[in-house]
Scaffold this motif. Structure first.
Motif, PDB file in Angstrom:
ATOM      1  N   SER A 127      20.687 -48.315  15.396  1.00  0.00           N
ATOM      2  CA  SER A 127      19.328 -48.773  15.707  1.00  0.00           C
ATOM      3  C   SER A 127      18.569 -47.704  16.481  1.00  0.00           C
ATOM      4  CB  SER A 127      19.371 -50.052  16.540  1.00  0.00           C
ATOM      5  OG  SER A 127      19.935 -51.093  15.806  1.00  0.00           O
ATOM      6  N   LEU A 128      19.243 -47.095  17.461  1.00  0.00           N
ATOM      7  CA  LEU A 128      18.587 -46.052  18.245  1.00  0.00           C
ATOM      8  C   LEU A 128      18.262 -44.828  17.378  1.00  0.00           C
ATOM      9  CD1 LEU A 128      20.636 -46.185  21.578  1.00  0.00           C
ATOM     10  CD2 LEU A 128      18.284 -46.929  21.205  1.00  0.00           C
ATOM     11  N   ALA A 129      19.148 -44.488  16.458  1.00  0.00           N
ATOM     12  CA  ALA A 129      18.913 -43.341  15.590  1.00  0.00           C
ATOM     13  C   ALA A 129      17.724 -43.610  14.679  1.00  0.00           C
ATOM     14  CB  ALA A 129      20.159 -43.047  14.763  1.00  0.00           C
ATOM     15  N   VAL A 130      17.644 -44.827  14.199  1.00  0.00           N
ATOM     16  CA  VAL A 130      16.527 -45.165  13.316  1.00  0.00           C
ATOM     17  C   VAL A 130      15.222 -45.105  14.098  1.00  0.00           C
ATOM     18  CG1 VAL A 130      15.496 -47.057  11.997  1.00  0.00           C
ATOM     19  CG2 VAL A 130      17.902 -46.509  11.711  1.00  0.00           C
ATOM     20  N   LEU A 131      15.246 -45.640  15.303  1.00  0.00           N
ATOM     21  CA  LEU A 131      14.048 -45.598  16.119  1.00  0.00           C
ATOM     22  C   LEU A 131      13.652 -44.143  16.429  1.00  0.00           C
ATOM     23  CD1 LEU A 131      14.570 -48.501  18.674  1.00  0.00           C
ATOM     24  CD2 LEU A 131      12.861 -48.364  16.871  1.00  0.00           C
ATOM     25  N   ALA A 132      14.653 -43.357  16.762  1.00  0.00           N
ATOM     26  CA  ALA A 132      14.371 -41.960  17.068  1.00  0.00           C
ATOM     27  C   ALA A 132      13.859 -41.233  15.835  1.00  0.00           C
ATOM     28  CB  ALA A 132      15.629 -41.274  17.595  1.00  0.00           C
ATOM     29  N   ALA A 133      14.449 -41.506  14.704  1.00  0.00           N
ATOM     30  CA  ALA A 133      14.003 -40.860  13.468  1.00  0.00           C
ATOM     31  C   ALA A 133      12.599 -41.313  13.128  1.00  0.00           C
ATOM     32  CB  ALA A 133      14.976 -41.176  12.340  1.00  0.00           C
ATOM     33  N   GLY A 134      12.322 -42.598  13.386  1.00  0.00           N
ATOM     34  CA  GLY A 134      10.973 -43.122  13.105  1.00  0.00           C
ATOM     35  C   GLY A 134       9.941 -42.462  13.972  1.00  0.00           C
ATOM     36  N   ARG A 135      10.275 -42.183  15.191  1.00  0.00           N
ATOM     37  CA  ARG A 135       9.324 -41.520  16.073  1.00  0.00           C
ATOM     38  C   ARG A 135       9.157 -40.066  15.667  1.00  0.00           C
ATOM     39  NH1 ARG A 135      11.107 -44.015  21.824  1.00  0.00           N
ATOM     40  NH2 ARG A 135      10.224 -46.060  21.454  1.00  0.00           N
ATOM     41  N   VAL A 136      10.253 -39.469  15.281  1.00  0.00           N
ATOM     42  CA  VAL A 136      10.169 -38.077  14.882  1.00  0.00           C
ATOM     43  C   VAL A 136       9.293 -37.970  13.647  1.00  0.00           C
ATOM     44  CG1 VAL A 136      11.496 -36.152  13.948  1.00  0.00           C
ATOM     45  CG2 VAL A 136      12.355 -37.421  15.919  1.00  0.00           C
ATOM     46  N   LEU A 137       9.461 -38.790  12.753  1.00  0.00           N
ATOM     47  CA  LEU A 137       8.698 -38.723  11.510  1.00  0.00           C
ATOM     48  C   LEU A 137       7.290 -39.271  11.700  1.00  0.00           C
ATOM     49  CD1 LEU A 137      11.377 -39.952   8.970  1.00  0.00           C
ATOM     50  CD2 LEU A 137      10.622 -37.614   9.344  1.00  0.00           C
ATOM     51  N   GLU A 138       7.115 -40.013  12.723  1.00  0.00           N
ATOM     52  CA  GLU A 138       5.864 -40.653  13.050  1.00  0.00           C
ATOM     53  C   GLU A 138       5.288 -41.378  11.855  1.00  0.00           C
ATOM     54  OE1 GLU A 138       4.492 -37.513  16.437  1.00  0.00           O
ATOM     55  OE2 GLU A 138       3.129 -38.023  14.861  1.00  0.00           O
ATOM     56  N   ARG A 139       6.090 -42.050  11.286  1.00  0.00           N
ATOM     57  CA  ARG A 139       5.624 -42.915  10.221  1.00  0.00           C
ATOM     58  C   ARG A 139       6.415 -44.197  10.266  1.00  0.00           C
ATOM     59  NH1 ARG A 139       8.719 -42.613   5.187  1.00  0.00           N
ATOM     60  NH2 ARG A 139      10.406 -41.193   5.532  1.00  0.00           N
ATOM     61  N   THR A 140       5.975 -45.132   9.700  1.00  0.00           N
ATOM     62  CA  THR A 140       6.679 -46.397   9.675  1.00  0.00           C
ATOM     63  C   THR A 140       7.625 -46.396   8.486  1.00  0.00           C
ATOM     64  OG1 THR A 140       4.951 -47.406   8.377  1.00  0.00           O
ATOM     65  CG2 THR A 140       4.877 -47.750  10.759  1.00  0.00           C
ATOM     66  N   GLN A 148      18.858 -48.708   4.444  1.00  0.00           N
ATOM     67  CA  GLN A 148      19.629 -47.632   3.801  1.00  0.00           C
ATOM     68  C   GLN A 148      20.041 -46.594   4.831  1.00  0.00           C
ATOM     69  OE1 GLN A 148      17.507 -45.533   0.766  1.00  0.00           O
ATOM     70  NE2 GLN A 148      19.242 -44.230   0.267  1.00  0.00           N
ATOM     71  N   MET A 149      19.203 -46.261   5.751  1.00  0.00           N
ATOM     72  CA  MET A 149      19.527 -45.277   6.772  1.00  0.00           C
ATOM     73  C   MET A 149      20.631 -45.810   7.705  1.00  0.00           C
ATOM     74  SD  MET A 149      15.742 -43.872   7.675  1.00  0.00           S
ATOM     75  CE  MET A 149      16.205 -42.684   8.879  1.00  0.00           C
ATOM     76  N   ILE A 150      20.555 -47.091   8.034  1.00  0.00           N
ATOM     77  CA  ILE A 150      21.581 -47.695   8.900  1.00  0.00           C
ATOM     78  C   ILE A 150      22.937 -47.646   8.221  1.00  0.00           C
ATOM     79  CG2 ILE A 150      22.386 -49.872   9.913  1.00  0.00           C
ATOM     80  CD1 ILE A 150      19.472 -50.523  10.541  1.00  0.00           C
ATOM     81  N   ARG A 151      22.984 -48.042   6.943  1.00  0.00           N
ATOM     82  CA  ARG A 151      24.252 -48.016   6.199  1.00  0.00           C
ATOM     83  C   ARG A 151      24.811 -46.601   6.126  1.00  0.00           C
ATOM     84  NH1 ARG A 151      22.156 -50.418   1.313  1.00  0.00           N
ATOM     85  NH2 ARG A 151      20.888 -51.941   2.305  1.00  0.00           N
ATOM     86  N   GLN A 152      23.928 -45.679   5.875  1.00  0.00           N
ATOM     87  CA  GLN A 152      24.371 -44.293   5.756  1.00  0.00           C
ATOM     88  C   GLN A 152      24.903 -43.798   7.116  1.00  0.00           C
ATOM     89  OE1 GLN A 152      21.291 -41.608   4.505  1.00  0.00           O
ATOM     90  NE2 GLN A 152      22.677 -39.884   4.286  1.00  0.00           N
ATOM     91  N   PHE A 153      24.196 -44.131   8.179  1.00  0.00           N
ATOM     92  CA  PHE A 153      24.593 -43.689   9.499  1.00  0.00           C
ATOM     93  C   PHE A 153      25.940 -44.334   9.899  1.00  0.00           C
ATOM     94  CE2 PHE A 153      24.593 -43.992  14.145  1.00  0.00           C
ATOM     95  CZ  PHE A 153      24.522 -42.645  14.440  1.00  0.00           C
ATOM     96  N   VAL A 154      26.056 -45.630   9.670  1.00  0.00           N
ATOM     97  CA  VAL A 154      27.294 -46.349  10.010  1.00  0.00           C
ATOM     98  C   VAL A 154      28.448 -45.756   9.223  1.00  0.00           C
ATOM     99  CG1 VAL A 154      28.507 -48.566   9.791  1.00  0.00           C
ATOM    100  CG2 VAL A 154      26.201 -48.486  10.729  1.00  0.00           C
ATOM    101  N   GLN A 155      28.168 -45.405   7.976  1.00  0.00           N
ATOM    102  CA  GLN A 155      29.232 -44.821   7.159  1.00  0.00           C
ATOM    103  C   GLN A 155      29.637 -43.450   7.683  1.00  0.00           C
ATOM    104  OE1 GLN A 155      28.135 -44.065   3.064  1.00  0.00           O
ATOM    105  NE2 GLN A 155      30.182 -44.661   2.357  1.00  0.00           N
ATOM    106  N   GLU A 156      28.666 -42.651   8.115  1.00  0.00           N
ATOM    107  CA  GLU A 156      28.963 -41.351   8.674  1.00  0.00           C
ATOM    108  C   GLU A 156      29.700 -41.468  10.009  1.00  0.00           C
ATOM    109  OE1 GLU A 156      25.325 -39.164   8.951  1.00  0.00           O
ATOM    110  OE2 GLU A 156      25.048 -39.078   6.779  1.00  0.00           O
ATOM    111  N   VAL A 157      29.254 -42.397  10.860  1.00  0.00           N
ATOM    112  CA  VAL A 157      29.902 -42.593  12.146  1.00  0.00           C
ATOM    113  C   VAL A 157      31.298 -43.154  11.946  1.00  0.00           C
ATOM    114  CG1 VAL A 157      29.813 -43.933  14.299  1.00  0.00           C
ATOM    115  CG2 VAL A 157      27.749 -42.890  13.409  1.00  0.00           C
TER     116      VAL A 157
END
Length: 161
Positions: A127-140, A148-157
């Motif tokens: 959740s924090l990574a998604v929020l951080a990525a969302g801020r970095v990209l500054e888009r919704t 999809q990003m959460i699944r990918q991140f959980v799989q990588e972690v």
């Protein structure tokens, strides 16, 4: 001194009568009394000997009974000691088995809690990574992209751990 045969014969007859009377009334009762006393003493000696023999038998029986009682007491002590040792061993084994069960359950609970903590941490990090990525990209990010990003991140972690 002249000896009168007539008086002498009467003296001898009187003496023999006296001896016969003394024999009948004095000597026989005294001999009878002495014989009965002798028999009474012999009877008492026999009874004393019999009592002594009986006392010896009683003493020997008492000694045997005491020895048997000592042996039985020793056997009882040995059985009680053996039973106590067996009980002690059983109690120790039960306590050891119970402690092993408690330790195993504690290990299982620790592992479960560890896995729960990892899962929560993954979700939180995702959740924090998604929020951080969302801020970095500054888009919704759309919901589909977010999942999809959460699944990918959980799989990588999950692969890293």
């Amino acid at each position: 001194m002249s000896v009168n045969f007539h008086d002498m014969i009467w003296a001898i007859i009187n003496f023999l009568i006296l001896v016969a009377i003394l024999h009948k009334f004095l000597y026989k009762p005294i001999i009878g009394m002495l014989d009965s006393r002798k028999q009474a003493i012999q009877s008492q000696l026999d009874q004393a000997s019999e009592a002594r023999n009986e006392a010896m038998q009683v003493k020997e029986e008492y000694t045997r009974e005491m020895q048997n009682a000592r042996q039985e007491a020793q056997e009882i002590i040995n059985r009680a000691t053996k039973l106590a040792e067996e009980s002690k061993s059983g109690i120790l084994q039960e306590a050891k088995a119970e402690s092993e069960k408690v330790l195993k359950r504690a290990q299982e609970e620790i592992n479960l809690e560890k896995e729960k903590a990892k899962a929560e941490l993954r979700n939180e990090v995702a959740s924090l990574a998604v929020l951080a990525a969302g801020r970095v990209l500054e888009r919704t990010i759309k919901t589909e992209d977010h999942e999809q990003m959460i699944r990918q991140f959980v799989q990588e972690v999950g692969d890293v751990s």
